[in-house]
Design a protein around this motif. Structure first.
Motif, short mmCIF file in Angstrom:
data_model
loop_
_atom_site.label_atom_id
_atom_site.label_comp_id
_atom_site.label_asym_id
_atom_site.label_seq_id
_atom_site.Cartn_x
_atom_site.Cartn_y
_atom_site.Cartn_z
N UNK A 1 0.84 -1.21 0.00
CA UNK A 1 0.00 0.00 0.00
C UNK A 1 0.87 1.25 0.00
N UNK A 2 0.22 2.37 -0.22
CA UNK A 2 0.96 3.64 -0.18
C UNK A 2 0.03 4.75 0.34
N UNK A 3 0.57 5.62 1.16
CA UNK A 3 -0.19 6.80 1.60
C UNK A 3 0.57 8.06 1.26
N UNK A 4 -0.18 9.04 0.80
CA UNK A 4 0.41 10.35 0.56
C UNK A 4 0.05 11.27 1.72
N UNK A 5 1.08 11.88 2.30
CA UNK A 5 0.87 12.75 3.46
C UNK A 5 1.16 14.18 3.03
N UNK A 6 0.20 15.07 3.26
CA UNK A 6 0.48 16.48 2.98
C UNK A 6 1.50 16.99 4.00
N UNK A 7 2.42 17.80 3.52
CA UNK A 7 3.45 18.33 4.41
C UNK A 7 2.81 19.19 5.50
N UNK A 8 3.22 18.95 6.72
CA UNK A 8 2.64 19.69 7.85
C UNK A 8 3.64 20.73 8.35
N UNK A 9 3.15 21.86 8.80
CA UNK A 9 4.05 22.93 9.24
C UNK A 9 4.61 22.68 10.63
N UNK A 10 5.47 21.68 10.73
CA UNK A 10 6.07 21.35 12.02
C UNK A 10 7.57 21.58 11.93
N UNK A 11 8.15 22.11 12.99
CA UNK A 11 9.60 22.31 13.00
C UNK A 11 9.98 23.46 12.08
N UNK A 12 11.17 23.95 12.28
CA UNK A 12 11.61 25.15 11.59
C UNK A 12 12.54 24.76 10.45
N UNK A 13 12.00 24.35 9.31
CA UNK A 13 12.85 23.89 8.22
C UNK A 13 13.18 25.05 7.29
N UNK A 14 14.13 24.83 6.37
CA UNK A 14 14.59 25.97 5.59
C UNK A 14 13.93 26.12 4.22
N UNK A 15 12.66 25.79 4.12
CA UNK A 15 11.92 26.15 2.91
C UNK A 15 10.54 26.61 3.33
N UNK A 16 9.91 27.44 2.48
CA UNK A 16 8.57 27.89 2.85
C UNK A 16 7.58 26.80 2.45
N UNK A 17 6.77 26.42 3.40
CA UNK A 17 5.86 25.29 3.16
C UNK A 17 4.83 25.64 2.08
N UNK A 18 4.49 26.90 1.99
CA UNK A 18 3.45 27.24 1.03
C UNK A 18 3.94 26.99 -0.40
N UNK A 19 5.23 27.28 -0.65
CA UNK A 19 5.74 27.13 -2.01
C UNK A 19 5.94 25.65 -2.37
N UNK A 20 6.13 24.79 -1.40
CA UNK A 20 6.33 23.37 -1.71
C UNK A 20 5.05 22.55 -1.53
N UNK A 21 4.01 23.19 -1.05
CA UNK A 21 2.80 22.44 -0.70
C UNK A 21 2.18 21.77 -1.92
N UNK A 22 1.80 20.55 -1.75
CA UNK A 22 1.25 19.75 -2.83
C UNK A 22 -0.04 19.14 -2.28
N UNK A 23 -1.16 19.50 -2.83
CA UNK A 23 -2.40 19.04 -2.18
C UNK A 23 -2.76 17.62 -2.60
#
Ligand code: SAM
Length: 345
Positions: free
Chosen positions: A200-222
């Motif tokens: 099986x496979x699950x796709x998880x939307x990126x969650x805004x947790x932790x302080x990573x070095x990219x903006x989540x909005x620009x990488x967000x994939x619905x």
């Protein structure tokens, strides 16, 4: 008290099993226990490149982890997921799986891993009683895999998947976080792989947790977009199957594969939340996306031979389990500062 049990005559009965029921009437019967904050990967959405890990004495010992599981099971928990960090890099982790596998009343012992150590440990984990296993794989291209994980070797993980298949777990599921500009064009490739491997496979939307070095909005994939892409290629049948978790599933017709979508942004799954998380420091987080927590470590260490204080604290924590998470991609600051590797994914 949410757990007082009264019979129809109003008398308190001692015999009804204790359950963890929160202020909104949700039963908590599932814990996710992080047994280490350390990991051999540094996935870009999960960790900073140079992480500082906790000193050993601030991390639950394996004996403390086992004790916590036993206490939670005595309070009605029937499912335990071991996670991290990377659980399989913890020294003697197998001992813990074996201990937990023996706990009466526990129905499901499951694991989330990056797969890097599975080639060595898959069969022992199965023998210890691990029923199902989730393996995180974000790309099937070795160069990209390295870019996303920073340190991971795809080949090793693929060998780990084969070892897990041979070991005969009830199910194996890939977990994939798709990110625009990183791996968003790989949804079909990954599903093709899952179908070929009958997993099986699950796709998880990126969650805004932790302080990573990219903006989540620009990488967000619905997930809604990913579903459309997959539907253009495969006949997908919506499934009513649930593991009690947030994923919504689709079966790929004429295959053994189901596809899950965990969509914390577009689908609020909090009304049926049945879980709490325990960090490797013994913090009991009542919600992945909120800060409400209680510290179990002092209760474990100050009362080494008596679980009463622990039991009372856990029962009491049900009064502060929040109604839901609140992820907002537009915020500049991450919603929750702690990294997923700290809380346990
Ligand atoms: N090391 C193990 C692994 O790689 O599966 C277990 C821990 S990892 C934190 C658990 C899961 O959390 C992984 O599937 C990972 O992709 C997911 N994860 C980590 N950070 C995330 C984030 N910001 N948004 C969504 N998923 C995330």
């Amino acid at each position: 008290m949410p757990n007082s049990s009264a019979n129809t005559t109003g008398h308190i009965t001692e015999k009804l099993p204790i359950r963890l029921i929160d202020q909104f009437g949700r039963t908590v019967d599932y814990i996710r226990l992080s047994i280490t904050d350390r990991c051999d990967f540094r996935c870009v959405y999960c960790m900073a490149e140079d992480m500082t890990f906790l000193p050993r004495n601030e991390v639950l010992s394996l004996e403390e982890c086992a004790r916590l599981v036993k206490v939670f099971v005595s309070l009605g928990v029937s499912k335990v997921r071991i996670t991290g960090g990377e659980p399989l890099v913890r020294k003697n982790a197998l001992w813990l799986f074996e201990e937990i596998g023996k706990v009466t009343g526990l129905n499901e012992l499951v694991l989330t891993t990056n797969g890097s150590q599975l080639e060595k440990h898959a069969q022992d984990l199965k023998n210890a009683g691990v029923k199902r296993i989730n393996i995180s794989v974000d790309s099937l291209d070795a160069t990209r895999f390295k870019k996303i994980t920073r340190t991971g070797e795809l080949d090793k993980v693929l060998r780990g998947i084969q070892a897990a298949k041979l070991a005969g777990f009830e199910s194996i599921k890939l977990n994939t976080v798709l990110m625009r500009g990183f791996n968003d064009d790989e949804a079909l490739t990954l599903v093709n792989f899952a179908i070929a491997e009958a997993i099986d496979i699950s796709f998880i939307e990126e969650m805004p947790l932790g302080d990573v070095n990219h903006t989540r909005e620009s990488t967000f994939c619905s997930n809604a977009d990913t579903l459309k892409i997959l539907q253009s290629e495969y006949p997908l049948i919506a499934s009513t199957e649930t593991t009690g978790g947030p994923a919504r599933y689709w079966r790929v017709a004429n295959t053994k594969t189901k596809i899950g979508f965990i969509s914390p942004h577009s689908h609020n799954f909090c009304e049926s939340c049945n879980r709490v998380r325990i960090t490797c420091k013994g913090e009991l987080y009542l919600c992945l996306g909120q800060e409400d927590k209680i510290d179990l470590m002092p209760l474990l260490r100050n009362h080494p031979d008596d679980d009463q204080a622990l039991v009372e604290a856990i029962l009491g924590s049900m009064a502060i389990k929040p109604k839901g998470h609140d992820f907002d991609l537009k915020r500049i600051e991450p919603t929750v500062i702690r990294f997923m590797s700290h809380t346990g994914g």
